[in-house]
Design a protein around this motif. Structure first.
Motif, PDB file in Angstrom:
ATOM      1  N   GLU A 104      51.278  49.152  39.423  1.00 56.97           N
ATOM      2  CA  GLU A 104      51.500  49.704  38.236  1.00 56.97           C
ATOM      3  C   GLU A 104      50.585  49.111  37.126  1.00 56.97           C
ATOM      4  O   GLU A 104      50.470  49.873  35.592  1.00 56.97           O
ATOM      5  N   ILE A 105      49.866  48.035  37.468  1.00 56.74           N
ATOM      6  CA  ILE A 105      49.178  47.244  36.456  1.00 56.74           C
ATOM      7  C   ILE A 105      47.658  47.085  36.653  1.00 56.74           C
ATOM      8  O   ILE A 105      47.188  46.328  37.342  1.00 56.74           O
ATOM      9  N   ALA A 106      46.980  48.258  36.191  1.00 61.00           N
ATOM     10  CA  ALA A 106      45.579  48.325  36.422  1.00 61.00           C
ATOM     11  C   ALA A 106      44.821  47.697  35.429  1.00 61.00           C
ATOM     12  O   ALA A 106      44.850  47.918  34.114  1.00 61.00           O
ATOM     13  N   PRO A 107      43.799  46.792  35.765  1.00 58.54           N
ATOM     14  CA  PRO A 107      42.807  46.394  34.945  1.00 58.54           C
ATOM     15  C   PRO A 107      42.148  47.447  34.114  1.00 58.54           C
ATOM     16  O   PRO A 107      41.618  48.473  34.525  1.00 58.54           O
ATOM     17  N   LEU A 108      41.933  47.126  32.729  1.00 63.98           N
ATOM     18  CA  LEU A 108      41.227  48.160  32.049  1.00 63.98           C
ATOM     19  C   LEU A 108      39.908  47.493  31.412  1.00 63.98           C
ATOM     20  O   LEU A 108      38.773  48.091  30.842  1.00 63.98           O
ATOM     21  N   ILE A 109      39.314  46.179  31.540  1.00 55.61           N
ATOM     22  CA  ILE A 109      38.496  45.441  31.131  1.00 55.61           C
ATOM     23  C   ILE A 109      38.026  44.370  32.087  1.00 55.61           C
ATOM     24  O   ILE A 109      39.031  43.676  32.810  1.00 55.61           O
ATOM     25  N   GLN A 110      36.799  43.972  32.251  1.00 57.19           N
ATOM     26  CA  GLN A 110      36.147  42.736  32.850  1.00 57.19           C
ATOM     27  C   GLN A 110      35.976  41.796  31.591  1.00 57.19           C
ATOM     28  O   GLN A 110      34.927  42.252  30.782  1.00 57.19           O
ATOM     29  N   TRP A 111      36.258  40.486  32.043  1.00 56.51           N
ATOM     30  CA  TRP A 111      35.797  39.319  31.118  1.00 56.51           C
ATOM     31  C   TRP A 111      34.902  38.440  31.923  1.00 56.51           C
ATOM     32  O   TRP A 111      34.766  38.336  33.158  1.00 56.51           O
ATOM     33  N   GLY A 112      33.931  37.452  31.260  1.00 54.15           N
ATOM     34  CA  GLY A 112      33.160  36.574  31.904  1.00 54.15           C
ATOM     35  C   GLY A 112      32.233  37.048  32.767  1.00 54.15           C
ATOM     36  O   GLY A 112      32.159  36.476  33.634  1.00 54.15           O
ATOM     37  N   THR A 113      31.833  38.243  32.721  1.00 54.71           N
ATOM     38  CA  THR A 113      30.922  38.828  33.558  1.00 54.71           C
ATOM     39  C   THR A 113      29.614  38.056  33.789  1.00 54.71           C
ATOM     40  O   THR A 113      29.011  38.313  34.889  1.00 54.71           O
ATOM     41  N   GLU A 114      29.263  37.229  32.830  1.00 56.75           N
ATOM     42  CA  GLU A 114      27.964  36.361  33.193  1.00 56.75           C
ATOM     43  C   GLU A 114      28.302  35.577  34.424  1.00 56.75           C
ATOM     44  O   GLU A 114      27.322  34.953  35.009  1.00 56.75           O
ATOM     45  N   ALA A 115      29.534  35.312  34.915  1.00 56.48           N
ATOM     46  CA  ALA A 115      29.804  34.441  36.016  1.00 56.48           C
ATOM     47  C   ALA A 115      30.102  35.226  37.463  1.00 56.48           C
ATOM     48  O   ALA A 115      30.667  34.776  38.260  1.00 56.48           O
ATOM     49  N   LYS A 116      30.224  36.462  37.206  1.00 55.21           N
ATOM     50  CA  LYS A 116      30.243  37.538  38.309  1.00 55.21           C
ATOM     51  C   LYS A 116      29.801  36.949  39.394  1.00 55.21           C
ATOM     52  O   LYS A 116      28.463  36.966  39.342  1.00 55.21           O
ATOM     53  N   LEU A 117      30.280  36.907  40.430  1.00 50.66           N
ATOM     54  CA  LEU A 117      29.573  36.611  41.543  1.00 50.66           C
ATOM     55  C   LEU A 117      28.907  37.766  42.139  1.00 50.66           C
ATOM     56  O   LEU A 117      29.241  39.108  42.020  1.00 50.66           O
ATOM     57  N   PRO A 118      27.636  37.743  42.636  1.00 54.86           N
ATOM     58  CA  PRO A 118      26.956  38.675  43.031  1.00 54.86           C
ATOM     59  C   PRO A 118      27.329  39.921  43.769  1.00 54.86           C
ATOM     60  O   PRO A 118      26.761  41.010  43.703  1.00 54.86           O
ATOM     61  N   TYR A 119      28.228  39.573  44.964  1.00 56.06           N
ATOM     62  CA  TYR A 119      28.649  40.670  45.909  1.00 56.06           C
ATOM     63  C   TYR A 119      29.891  41.276  45.504  1.00 56.06           C
ATOM     64  O   TYR A 119      30.330  42.170  46.206  1.00 56.06           O
ATOM     65  N   VAL A 120      30.380  40.924  44.036  1.00 58.74           N
ATOM     66  CA  VAL A 120      31.838  41.482  44.035  1.00 58.74           C
ATOM     67  C   VAL A 120      31.790  42.776  43.880  1.00 58.74           C
ATOM     68  O   VAL A 120      32.706  43.792  44.455  1.00 58.74           O
ATOM     69  N   ASP A 121      31.005  43.460  43.290  1.00 52.64           N
ATOM     70  CA  ASP A 121      30.745  44.924  43.232  1.00 52.64           C
ATOM     71  C   ASP A 121      30.300  45.591  44.404  1.00 52.64           C
ATOM     72  O   ASP A 121      30.679  46.743  44.535  1.00 52.64           O
ATOM     73  N   THR A 122      30.051  45.082  45.479  1.00 54.01           N
ATOM     74  CA  THR A 122      29.726  45.631  46.896  1.00 54.01           C
ATOM     75  C   THR A 122      30.956  45.601  47.593  1.00 54.01           C
ATOM     76  O   THR A 122      30.919  46.153  48.741  1.00 54.01           O
ATOM     77  N   ILE A 123      31.987  44.740  47.414  1.00 56.51           N
ATOM     78  CA  ILE A 123      33.151  44.727  48.099  1.00 56.51           C
ATOM     79  C   ILE A 123      33.716  45.978  48.641  1.00 56.51           C
ATOM     80  O   ILE A 123      33.924  46.343  49.798  1.00 56.51           O
TER      81      ILE A 123
END
Length: 163
Positions: A104-123
């Protein structure tokens, strides 16, 4: 629901030593990619939701805290290590995965995206399989007994006997 129709949420750690209850609306849910959150959760990012405007209580036990910075501390179960909270000057946020019903608790925003691991969006593009589709794990899973706390409050935990 509570008597005045405020939503009620419960949750806790994997072993059941620490449980919580939130009454009222949750704040915005988010994921944080900063390096501190990655290390605190042992994961690609930390999914958190603020309980700042709600009534929040630890109902069984209390977390142990690690002062991760001069402004924040992170609560976790001292028995099983489950990450539970992040406390900052603006209030407390709880780990979304520690709720009994995190769906029931869907994230609405991402923080700290400068440190996002490069493969996260491809999972999401990776192939997905059900647990029992792993033929090598079937025998292992056939007699697996979980000692994890169930996703609801219990009068006592752990149960009297474990085999």
């Amino acid at each position: 629901m509570s008597l005045d129709n405020r939503p009620i949420y419960t949750g806790g750690c994997q072993c059941g030593a620490v449980r919580f209850r939130v009454e009222g609306a949750l704040g915005d849910a988010s994921v944080c990619h900063c390096r501190m959150c990655q290390k605190a959760f042992g994961a690609f990012y930390a999914p958190l939701v603020s309980v700042r405007g709600a009534i929040f209580d630890w109902t069984r036990g209390e977390p142990k805290y690690f002062q991760s910075s001069n402004h924040g501390s992170r609560g976790f179960c001292a028995n099983c290590g489950t990450p539970l909270s992040y406390t900052a000057p603006d209030g407390v946020a709880l780990a979304i995965g520690a709720f009994d019903d995190p769906s029931e608790i869907a994230p609405l925003i991402q923080w700290g995206t400068e440190a996002k691991l490069p493969y996260v969006d491809t999972i999401p593009n990776l192939p997905g399989k059900d647990t029992l589709e792993d033929a090598e794990a079937v025998a292992f899973l056939a007699d697996l007994v979980s000692y994890q706390h169930p996703d609801h409050d219990t009068e006592q935990w752990p149960p009297e006997e474990r085999s």
